[in-house]
Design an enzyme around this catalytic site. Structure first.
Site, PDB file in Angstrom:
ATOM      1  N   ASP A 279      29.313   9.149 -14.040  1.00 34.43           N
ATOM      2  CA  ASP A 279      29.562   7.855 -13.415  1.00 34.43           C
ATOM      3  C   ASP A 279      28.673   7.661 -12.186  1.00 34.43           C
ATOM      4  O   ASP A 279      28.766   8.422 -11.223  1.00 34.43           O
ATOM      5  CB  ASP A 279      31.034   7.782 -13.008  1.00 34.43           C
ATOM      6  CG  ASP A 279      31.556   6.366 -12.980  1.00 34.43           C
ATOM      7  OD1 ASP A 279      30.752   5.425 -13.042  1.00 34.43           O
ATOM      8  OD2 ASP A 279      32.789   6.192 -12.894  1.00 34.43           O
ATOM      9  N   ASP A 280      27.826   6.659 -12.229  1.00 33.76           N
ATOM     10  CA  ASP A 280      27.010   6.283 -11.062  1.00 33.76           C
ATOM     11  C   ASP A 280      25.996   7.337 -10.640  1.00 33.76           C
ATOM     12  O   ASP A 280      25.746   7.519  -9.449  1.00 33.76           O
ATOM     13  CB  ASP A 280      27.902   5.987  -9.834  1.00 33.76           C
ATOM     14  CG  ASP A 280      28.491   4.597  -9.880  1.00 33.76           C
ATOM     15  OD1 ASP A 280      28.439   3.967 -10.948  1.00 33.76           O
ATOM     16  OD2 ASP A 280      29.012   4.143  -8.849  1.00 33.76           O
TER      17      ASP A 280
ATOM     18  N   CYS B  28      30.570  -0.448 -14.433  1.00 32.84           N
ATOM     19  CA  CYS B  28      31.138   0.549 -15.360  1.00 32.84           C
ATOM     20  C   CYS B  28      31.552   0.000 -16.719  1.00 32.84           C
ATOM     21  O   CYS B  28      31.061   0.447 -17.751  1.00 32.84           O
ATOM     22  CB  CYS B  28      32.375   1.217 -14.759  1.00 32.84           C
ATOM     23  SG  CYS B  28      32.012   2.272 -13.373  1.00 32.84           S
TER      24      CYS B  28
ATOM     25  N   HIS C  61      35.674   2.650 -19.978  1.00 35.15           N
ATOM     26  CA  HIS C  61      36.364   2.349 -18.736  1.00 35.15           C
ATOM     27  C   HIS C  61      37.829   2.123 -19.094  1.00 35.15           C
ATOM     28  O   HIS C  61      38.130   1.400 -20.032  1.00 35.15           O
ATOM     29  CB  HIS C  61      35.764   1.092 -18.090  1.00 35.15           C
ATOM     30  CG  HIS C  61      36.260   0.887 -16.693  1.00 35.15           C
ATOM     31  ND1 HIS C  61      35.696   1.521 -15.617  1.00 35.15           N
ATOM     32  CD2 HIS C  61      37.282   0.154 -16.211  1.00 35.15           C
ATOM     33  CE1 HIS C  61      36.343   1.172 -14.521  1.00 35.15           C
ATOM     34  NE2 HIS C  61      37.316   0.344 -14.853  1.00 35.15           N
TER      35      HIS C  61
ATOM     36  N   ASP D   1      26.188   5.767 -16.592  1.00 35.35           N
ATOM     37  CA  ASP D   1      26.454   4.378 -16.967  1.00 35.35           C
ATOM     38  C   ASP D   1      25.611   3.424 -16.152  1.00 35.35           C
ATOM     39  O   ASP D   1      25.264   2.348 -16.573  1.00 35.35           O
ATOM     40  CB  ASP D   1      27.938   4.027 -16.841  1.00 35.35           C
ATOM     41  CG  ASP D   1      28.506   4.318 -15.463  1.00 35.35           C
ATOM     42  OD1 ASP D   1      27.832   4.993 -14.646  1.00 35.35           O
ATOM     43  OD2 ASP D   1      29.622   3.870 -15.189  1.00 35.35           O
ATOM     44  N   HIS D   2      25.301   3.808 -14.941  1.00 31.23           N
ATOM     45  CA  HIS D   2      24.381   3.037 -14.119  1.00 31.23           C
ATOM     46  C   HIS D   2      23.979   3.874 -12.940  1.00 31.23           C
ATOM     47  O   HIS D   2      24.047   5.080 -13.006  1.00 31.23           O
ATOM     48  CB  HIS D   2      24.938   1.674 -13.709  1.00 31.23           C
ATOM     49  CG  HIS D   2      26.345   1.681 -13.207  1.00 31.23           C
ATOM     50  ND1 HIS D   2      26.667   1.774 -11.895  1.00 31.23           N
ATOM     51  CD2 HIS D   2      27.503   1.611 -13.893  1.00 31.23           C
ATOM     52  CE1 HIS D   2      27.978   1.735 -11.767  1.00 31.23           C
ATOM     53  NE2 HIS D   2      28.528   1.651 -12.949  1.00 31.23           N
TER      54      HIS D   2
END
Ligand SMILES: *[C@@H]1O[C@H](CO)[C@@H](O)[C@H](O)[C@H]1NC(C)=O
Ligand SMILES: *[C@@H]1O[C@H](CO)[C@@H](O)[C@H](O)[C@H]1NC(C)=O
Ligand SMILES: *[C@@H]1O[C@H](CO)[C@@H](O)[C@H](O)[C@H]1NC(C)=O
Ligand SMILES: *[C@@H]1O[C@H](CO)[C@@H](O)[C@H](O)[C@H]1NC(C)=O
Ligand SMILES: *[C@@H]1O[C@H](CO)[C@@H](O)[C@H](O)[C@H]1NC(C)=O
Ligand SMILES: *[C@@H]1O[C@H](CO)[C@@H](O)[C@H](O)[C@H]1NC(C)=O
Length: 492
Positions: free
Chosen positions: A45-46, A84, A138, A334-335
């Site tokens: 995540d991130d 997300c 998510h 995811d990003h």
């Protein structure tokens, strides 16, 4: 031409999407379940490319680096929307946000857009045991409160019990009290349940691997880690890897002069944390005090190193169980900001299917709302060289042919409280970006959320950055260019 075999008769390849590594062993095509390849999909995540394998000199990420060293590492991988839920639904269905119609957190694509198949669903329907651990979809409405069960998973997804404490007052402040802080190095023995979500997820994933060792069916295991997403809640010993005096500031901490206000992210989710609130930073442009900037970076890097140890434990277990030579490993985020070839996360679906020897879903027609199984991304199989990577390094194709697309919604032209995460009904503007190897080009255009229609003749602002002369994208050249014409030429 069939791939030559080298080394221990194994093939170690990699697919790295956004911050991604894939190792592939054994046969390239498998059409019976007995010799089929397993899949381990690790979603972080991130995570931006603050990793040794992406050339970061400060960050300690030995386990991910090792995976990358025998993987195909994509240097320019782009999420389709850097939020997300929309990002995950996009790459897990292999469709762009304009097709899933999810730009926020508040709808389930199967009822809202189309009954689109997901990557795990496709593997499940092809004889795989599919399993979800941690944050894969998510949670919430966007996956029908069930992580898309029963369609995607063979049995109910696992969520670590300690994840409910992530945003609660578990961070000891200088006053000795517990706070819900952004910066949250903890003594793990001291926190509720004496553990952290990502540790629990690793343990669960290892148990599942042990079970699958003797399974007659191949498996598809998705493991979703929470860190380094905020809050930075991590075992405090990782902070020691990054003494504050060694932490540099971002090379361009100022808001660039030419940045259109619609493009600015006011990072409201960070401001809500108690330690950030106490700084009384002006909305929307800040600035954040320099000392605190250093602390944020320190805790981000420490969270990455903590995550790296979890990935290391998981991959060692795969090795110990002698599953590594029959498992495709895909590692992605995811990003996060991504920095050879341009690829899009929407290509993960056809690529994983192709690597596992399953039939690659056909290209989607336009529109494709009624089509359950198709792909909007590319099959990236041609990027994998089926031979020893050290002897025959990966040679990129012609990257100039490639374009990556992403989008981001806004409620207004000027930054406001919901600019980072507007609900569908509040979306007034959509930013569409094209990234080529030479430039990033964005137009912010009017958007009607009832009709899901972007109006490209209603341009609110534009951005154009040249990669070579301005790698950090600080000098917007849009007004010096013939903006709109270029965009019309390049839209898909
Ligand atoms: C796939 O199955 C077909 C028919 O059962 C067989 O002829 C073929 O050799 C198999 N291919 C591989 C790569 O195992
Ligand atoms: C959606 O797809 C799933 C999985 O293929 C299927 O079981 C279900 O019946 C479909 N629902 C609709 C409304 O078509
Ligand atoms: C979503 O979940 C609800 C409640 O579990 C269920 O009744 C409904 O069928 C699910 N939606 C789909 C499309 O499967
Ligand atoms: C911090 O920087 C100093 C000076 O460059 C270096 O000697 C030291 O190894 C660094 N510490 C860490 C933990 O990286
Ligand atoms: C916060 O900052 C504003 C202006 O920047 C100032 O008026 C206000 O007094 C500050 N509040 C506190 C609690 O420091
Ligand atoms: C993987 O390695 C194990 C142990 O070395 C071996 O038993 C197994 O046959 C190998 N599997 C494949 C698909 O090569």
């Amino acid at each position: 031409m069939p791939p030559p075999r080298t080394g221990r008769g194994l093939l170690w390849l990699g697919l790295v999407l956004s911050s991604v590594c894939v190792a592939l062993g054994s046969e390239t095509q498998a059409n019976s379940t007995t010799d089929a390849l397993n899949v381990l999909l690790i979603i972080v995540d991130d995570l931006r490319p603050s990793l040794g394998c992406y050339g970061d000199k400060l960050v300690r990420s030995p386990n991910i680096d090792q995976l990358a060293s025998h993987s195909l590492l994509f240097q320019n991988a782009f999420a389709q929307q850097a939020v997300c839920a929309p990002s995950r639904v996009s790459f897990l269905t292999g469709r762009r946000p304009d097709t899933t119609r999810l730009y926020d957190f508040n709808s389930y694509w199967r009822v809202h857009a189309g009954n689109f198949s997901t990557i795990p669903q496709y593997f499940k329907e092809n004889g795989y045991v599919t399993m979800s651990v941690g944050k894969v979809f998510h949670p919430g409405i966007s996956s029908n409160h069930t992580d898309d069960s029963p369609y995607s998973w063979s049995f109910p997804p696992y969520h670590p019990s300690s994840e409910k404490y992530e945003n609660t007052k578990t961070c000891r402040g200088p006053d000795g009290e517990l706070h819900a802080n952004l910066l949250c190095p903890v003594d793990v023995l001291d926190v509720p349940e004496g553990t952290l979500p990502d540790k629990q997820s690793t343990e669960q994933a290892i148990q599942l691997l042990e079970k699958m060792k003797t399974s007659a069916s191949p498996f598809f295991l998705a493991v979703g880690y929470h860190k380094p997403h905020i809050p930075f809640r991590y075992p405090k010993e990782f902070q020691k890897l990054y003494p504050l005096e060694n932490i540099t500031l971002a090379p361009d901490p100022e808001v660039p002069d030419g940045l259109p206000p619609v493009a600015y992210n006011p990072w409201m989710d960070i401001r809500q944390r108690e330690d950030v609130q106490a700084l009384n930073i002006s909305v929307p442009y800040g600035p954040i005090p320099v000392d605190f900037q250093r602390k944020i970076r320190q805790s981000y890097f420490a969270s990455v190193s903590y995550l790296d140890t979890q990935v290391g434990r998981l991959l060692s277990a795969l090795d110990d169980l002698q599953l590594a030579n029959s498992t495709i490993i895909a590692f992605t985020s995811d990003h996060g900001r991504q920095s050879m070839d341009l690829v899009e996360l929407v290509s993960l679906f056809p690529t994983l299917a192709g690597l596992a020897g399953l039939q690659v879903p056909p290209r989607c027609p336009v529109p494709s709302f009624h089509v359950e199984l198709c792909r909007e991304g590319k099959n990236l199989l041609k990027h994998f060289r089926f031979r020893d990577l050290e002897e025959d390094p990966y040679l990129p194709g012609n990257p100039r042919e490639l374009i990556a697309y992403s989008q981001y919604p806004r409620p207004a032209d000027i930054p406001q409280w919901n600019s980072d995460k507007p609900s569908l009904k509040d979306i007034k503007i959509m930013g569409y970006s094209i990234r080529t190897i030479d430039y990033r080009y964005t137009v912010w255009v009017g958007f009607n959320p009832d009709e899901f229609l972007a109006n490209f003749s209603d341009i609110h602002a534009g951005e154009l950055y040249f990669v070579d002369s301005d790698p950090l994208q600080d000098h917007n050249m849009y007004n010096d260019s013939q903006g709109g014409d270029l965009f019309q030429l390049l839209m898909p």
